[in-house]
Structure formats: C-alpha cells, structure tokens
Design an enzyme around this catalytic site. Structure first.
Site, mmCIF file in Angstrom:
data_model
loop_
_atom_site.group_PDB
_atom_site.id
_atom_site.type_symbol
_atom_site.label_atom_id
_atom_site.label_comp_id
_atom_site.label_asym_id
_atom_site.label_seq_id
_atom_site.Cartn_x
_atom_site.Cartn_y
_atom_site.Cartn_z
ATOM 1 N N ASP A 1 0.757 -1.104 -0.038
ATOM 2 C CA ASP A 1 0.075 -0.058 0.090
ATOM 3 C C ASP A 1 0.775 1.424 0.021
ATOM 4 O OD1 ASP A 1 -2.768 1.384 0.749
ATOM 5 O OD2 ASP A 1 -1.360 2.425 1.651
ATOM 6 N N TYR B 1 3.805 9.788 -0.811
ATOM 7 C CA TYR B 1 4.886 9.467 0.192
ATOM 8 C C TYR B 1 6.103 9.350 -0.539
ATOM 9 C CZ TYR B 1 0.712 6.799 1.940
ATOM 10 O OH TYR B 1 -0.439 6.309 2.715
ATOM 11 N N LYS C 1 -2.389 6.255 -4.612
ATOM 12 C CA LYS C 1 -3.367 7.262 -4.202
ATOM 13 C C LYS C 1 -3.281 8.539 -4.930
ATOM 14 C CE LYS C 1 -3.386 5.090 0.501
ATOM 15 N NZ LYS C 1 -2.034 4.832 0.687
ATOM 16 N N HIS D 1 -6.795 10.118 -1.985
ATOM 17 C CA HIS D 1 -6.306 10.371 -0.817
ATOM 18 C C HIS D 1 -6.861 10.914 0.086
ATOM 19 C CE1 HIS D 1 -1.827 9.505 0.546
ATOM 20 N NE2 HIS D 1 -2.775 9.267 1.620
HETATM 21 C C1 1BO Z 1 -0.485 12.185 4.062
HETATM 22 C C2 1BO Z 1 -0.681 10.834 4.169
HETATM 23 C C3 1BO Z 1 -1.775 10.021 5.026
HETATM 24 C C4 1BO Z 1 -1.971 8.763 5.229
HETATM 25 O O1 1BO Z 1 -1.831 8.086 3.941
#
Ligand code: 1BO
Length: 337
Positions: free
Chosen positions: A79, A84, A109, A142
C-alpha cells in the site's frame, strides 16, 4: 515431456494459490486458534489480501529492503501513494523480487493537487511509471480535499464540495484498464454520501482511514459494513508516538501472553477479525515478518479487546486541517459547503 512438466507446474501453482486462503496460525500456543481470512472480496469480485505492507513514512534506502523482505516472507499487497515519495524505490524492489505482477496487489493514491479531471491520468501515469507496472489494483482518492492546480494547500472549493468530476474520470480509467478498483481515503460518512449521491458507475470499493486501538471508529465500521464498503486501517498500531503505548495496553498484553504471540500480532489480528484490511508499516525485517503471522483471536478475547478499544474517548492523530489552512475540519460530519 516439457508439455507434461508445464501442466504439472501450472497445476501445482494453482493448488498453492487456492489452498492459501487463510493466514497461518503460529504452532505454539495454549488454545486452539483458527486462521484468519487471507483475502477479502471487493464488489468487482477481486480478492484483496487482508494484510499489506504500508510504506507511508518508510524512508529512502529503507523502503526497498522492507518491500523485498515483505515479498520474500509472503506479503502480496503493498500500500503506497504518490505523496509518500517512495514509489520508484518500491517499484524497483518489486521488480527485483521477480514475483509475477498478477500475483501482487498494488495500491496507490491520487494526491489532492491532481483532482481536476485533466490532471488525473498524468498523475496516475507517474505512479504507474514509478512502480513499473501497466495497471494498479486499487487507486484511492487520498483525501476528500482538492487543492487548486499547482498549489500544495490552497483549497479548490468547487472540486471539494463536488467530488463527482474527479470520480467520473477515475471510472473512465477503470474502463480503460489502467486501474482495476477505485476507492477513497479519509472520507467520513457525510463525505461518502456526498460522493455516492451521484450516479456512480463504479462504487468506492474501500475507504482507507486511521483505525487503531485509540481511534477504532465503531460507527464508521458498522455503517461501512451495512453499505458494502470495506475499511482499510492505516496506523493500525497507532500513529508513531502512540505505538509504544498501544503495545503496552494491559488487555493487549494479556491476550499476547495467553496466546503466545506478540502485542503487534494481537492488534493486527483484531483488525482483520473486525473485517478490515490492515496496513502495518515497518522497515525492521523481524517486524515485517511477524506482522503477517496473524491468527483468529478466540471470541472472548476478541470481545474484551473490542470493548477496551471502544470504551475510552477516541483520539485521532492525523488531521491536516490546520496545516492545509482550511477554515473547517476535514472530518466534520456537517459538511461546511
Ligand atoms: C498524508 C498521508 C496520510 C496517510 O496516507
């Protein structure tokens, strides 16, 4: 001879796949433990592995080896997310593993800056290129917050109030074959209803949210079950600073002792048993391996833990509303629009 060997090999491969529907119980414990489901089924019929390696906050140089360890020890679900900043390293580690693409589940995302329909496919293409894959198994919105094009925290009021244009473009990308399933992340019930009030072709398959002992969200979980929406738990052991505290919760320690498993295994098992996908993050090889070995907690112990988790005042850690200079709370159930 080669043809016969090929048939035997294919047979063995599909036997191994079909017989591994459950996660395995550790051999040493005082009670008879059953296994937990290794997969959940999405509305598309796809089987999503119930435990994933989460790579949020996994630093450069650490994330690749963690993904390699995970894949070697049996994980088939990673995931990640564009924001990220580590998708290229994840992609390289996956490639190095040699595991066929169709045996893996990859989630990414769509970041807040790219909600405008014309920005979505390029954003997706960047994730696909970094991960070195032709398609994603799951692509999530997201946050239910859209930023104005080219900005990192300026609210696009229109696309936030009406997420349908973003969703319709994602549906198009499903039909194009670049994404197999679409979902949401950090949506509360009001925001889900705001999205699903539209004539959706593909309903959200999952909602990924902060879910842990301190923030167990029983109402959201119940509502999601009633509405055929699978929850995914990020920060499943608590957000960074909470983890140590979570692993020392007396109920968790007592169950760990009784079943001869670790506190982290107790909590990961609890999540799967609640019917949620769980995304533990670790770059420590022993923990990565340990986190996949979950078991069904006997009903009495599961109920004790559920009761302990839901009987204190919930505490959410991740709420970027202030950082994004929003004049409302992202998680406010009374939509500010
Ligand atoms: C900003 C990332 C939050 C968790 O996916």
């Amino acid at each position: 001879v080669a043809a016969v060997m090929f048939v035997v090999f294919q047979g063995l491969r599909s036997f191994v796949r079909s017989s591994s529907k459950f996660l395995h119980a550790p051999p040493c414990h005082g009670r008879n433990l059953s296994s937990l489901p290794s997969h959940f089924t999405l509305p598309s019929g796809a089987q999503i592995p119930s435990v994933a390696l989460g790579v949020w906050k996994a630093s450069p140089g650490e994330v690749g080896p963690a993904v390699e360890t995970a894949l070697k020890s049996g994980y088939r679900h990673i995931d990640g997310a564009w924001i990220y900043g580590n998708e290229a390293e994840v992609g390289a580690a996956i490639k190095k593993s040699g595991i066929p693409r169709d045996e893996l589940w990859l989630t990414s995302k769509l970041w807040n800056t790219f909600h405008a329909p014309e920005d979505i496919e390029p954003a997706l293409d960047e994730s696909l290129a970094h991960l070195d894959t032709e398609y994603l198994d799951l692509y999530l919105v997201h946050w239910p917050i859209a930023f104005k094009r080219g900005t990192s925290n300026e609210l696009d009021v229109e696309l936030t109030a009406n997420p349908y244009p973003t969703w319709a473009k994602l549906e198009e990308l499903v039909d194009k074959g670049k994404i197999r399933n679409i979902g949401i992340s950090n949506f509360n019930i009001a925001r889900i209803k705001n999205l699903t009030a539209n004539p959706l072709k593909h309903k959200p398959a999952v909602n990924q949210v902060e879910l842990n002992y301190w923030n167990p969200q029983p109402e959201l979980l119940q509502w999601s079950k009633e509405n055929g929406l699978l929850l995914e738990a990020y920060s499943p052991l608590g957000s960074s600073d909470q983890v140590k505290e979570t692993l020392r919760v007396p109920e968790v320690l007592a169950i760990a002792k009784e079943l001869v498993i670790t506190p982290a295994q107790v909590l990961i098992s609890w999540h799967v048993q609640r019917g949620t996908i769980v995304l533990p993050k670790s770059v420590t090889p022993s923990r990565v391996v340990e986190n996949l070995k979950v078991v069904a907690l006997p009903d009495d112990l599961f109920n004790k833990l559920e009761e302990a988790a839901t009987s204190h005042k919930p505490k959410r850690i991740l709420n970027p509303s202030t950082g994004w200079k929003l004049d409302f709370d992202v998680f406010d159930e009374n939509l500010p629009f």
